[in-house]
Design an enzyme around this catalytic site. Sequence first.
Site, PDB file in Angstrom:
ATOM      1  N   THR A 228      26.675  52.290 109.870  1.00 45.99           N
ATOM      2  CA  THR A 228      25.975  53.525 109.463  1.00 45.99           C
ATOM      3  C   THR A 228      26.125  54.650 110.485  1.00 45.99           C
ATOM      4  O   THR A 228      25.865  55.811 110.170  1.00 45.99           O
ATOM      5  CB  THR A 228      24.467  53.255 109.299  1.00 45.99           C
ATOM      6  OG1 THR A 228      23.935  52.908 110.592  1.00 45.99           O
ATOM      7  CG2 THR A 228      24.199  52.116 108.338  1.00 45.99           C
TER       8      THR A 228
ATOM      9  N   ASP B 251      35.178  55.196 123.687  1.00 44.08           N
ATOM     10  CA  ASP B 251      33.795  54.706 123.766  1.00 44.08           C
ATOM     11  C   ASP B 251      33.330  54.757 125.225  1.00 44.08           C
ATOM     12  O   ASP B 251      33.828  54.018 126.080  1.00 44.08           O
ATOM     13  CB  ASP B 251      33.740  53.266 123.234  1.00 44.08           C
ATOM     14  CG  ASP B 251      32.309  52.780 123.127  1.00 44.08           C
ATOM     15  OD1 ASP B 251      31.888  52.446 122.009  1.00 44.08           O
ATOM     16  OD2 ASP B 251      31.599  52.745 124.161  1.00 44.08           O
TER      17      ASP B 251
ATOM     18  N   ASP C 236      31.956  51.445 126.833  1.00 45.68           N
ATOM     19  CA  ASP C 236      33.022  50.464 127.096  1.00 45.68           C
ATOM     20  C   ASP C 236      33.883  50.898 128.276  1.00 45.68           C
ATOM     21  O   ASP C 236      34.273  50.076 129.111  1.00 45.68           O
ATOM     22  CB  ASP C 236      33.908  50.295 125.852  1.00 45.68           C
ATOM     23  CG  ASP C 236      33.219  49.470 124.769  1.00 45.68           C
ATOM     24  OD1 ASP C 236      32.217  48.805 125.084  1.00 45.68           O
ATOM     25  OD2 ASP C 236      33.679  49.521 123.614  1.00 45.68           O
TER      26      ASP C 236
ATOM     27  N   ARG D 112      24.633  52.648 118.529  1.00 42.53           N
ATOM     28  CA  ARG D 112      24.971  53.125 117.178  1.00 42.53           C
ATOM     29  C   ARG D 112      25.361  51.951 116.313  1.00 42.53           C
ATOM     30  O   ARG D 112      26.244  51.171 116.675  1.00 42.53           O
ATOM     31  CB  ARG D 112      26.157  54.100 117.249  1.00 42.53           C
ATOM     32  CG  ARG D 112      25.840  55.390 117.896  1.00 42.53           C
ATOM     33  CD  ARG D 112      26.814  56.478 117.505  1.00 42.53           C
ATOM     34  NE  ARG D 112      28.217  56.095 117.454  1.00 42.53           N
ATOM     35  CZ  ARG D 112      29.174  56.908 117.082  1.00 42.53           C
ATOM     36  NH1 ARG D 112      28.877  58.144 116.705  1.00 42.53           N
ATOM     37  NH2 ARG D 112      30.426  56.527 117.069  1.00 42.53           N
TER      38      ARG D 112
END
Length: 209
Positions: free
Chosen positions: A108, A200, A203, A104
């Site tokens: 944006t 995340d 991560d 991603r």
Amino acid sequence: MGKVYVFDHPLIQHKTAMIRKTETTVKDFRELVKEIGMLMGFEALKDLPLKEVEIETPICKTKVNMLQGEDIALVPILRAGLGMVDGMLALVPNAKVGHVGLYRDPETHKPVEYYCKMPNDLDKRKIFVVDPMLATGGSAAAAIDFIKERGGKDIVFMCLIAAPEGIEVLQKEHPDVDIYIAAKDEKLNENAYIVPGLGDAGDRLYGTK
Ligand code: PRP
Ligand code: URA
């Protein structure tokens, strides 16, 4: 319209709760995602077609049900989707595995492609697209676009945590695709992260930041 199935088995619910916790280590996170992948796969594969075959036990001949064939493809969305693959391969070891690399864009929040390699007989396979997170739905929708461009027809999307926004986008862009989830969360925050979510997923799976 694609259906949404929430897998509310207690083991799936418990393990999904564990991966949300901030203090869950990378090692535990990785093991739990693999286990949840296997448990969700077990549920998702319950309609695999069987055929009756005759076998011989040490006692006598008998008719039993065996799988007709494992015409399955798994497509993890890199990176985090990789975490769910081994659990599913434990169930269907002959499944072929395609990979879609998407990240991603931090500004944006739109998916950016960096890799795509699929089995060449996608049109003949039931395809499980796997990724722990369905947030805006952009990555899942783009991955399924790639799969359809390469002939894939029979597609389901499987994730651990989904935001209502992502479910809506995926249902709108791919109404033929059923969605299997472990938990439907509240919403997205201003950074398009799922709330309460788990942070995340890539991560947390790989210990990066
Ligand atoms: C995460 C996640 C999904 C995507 C979901 O990947 O694993 O692929 O975000 O967000 P979306 O529904 O808004 O598209 P990320 O882009 O962080 O890449 P990574 O797996 O490499 O960390
Ligand atoms: N990707 C993640 O890994 N987590 C989110 O909450 C949203 C997108």
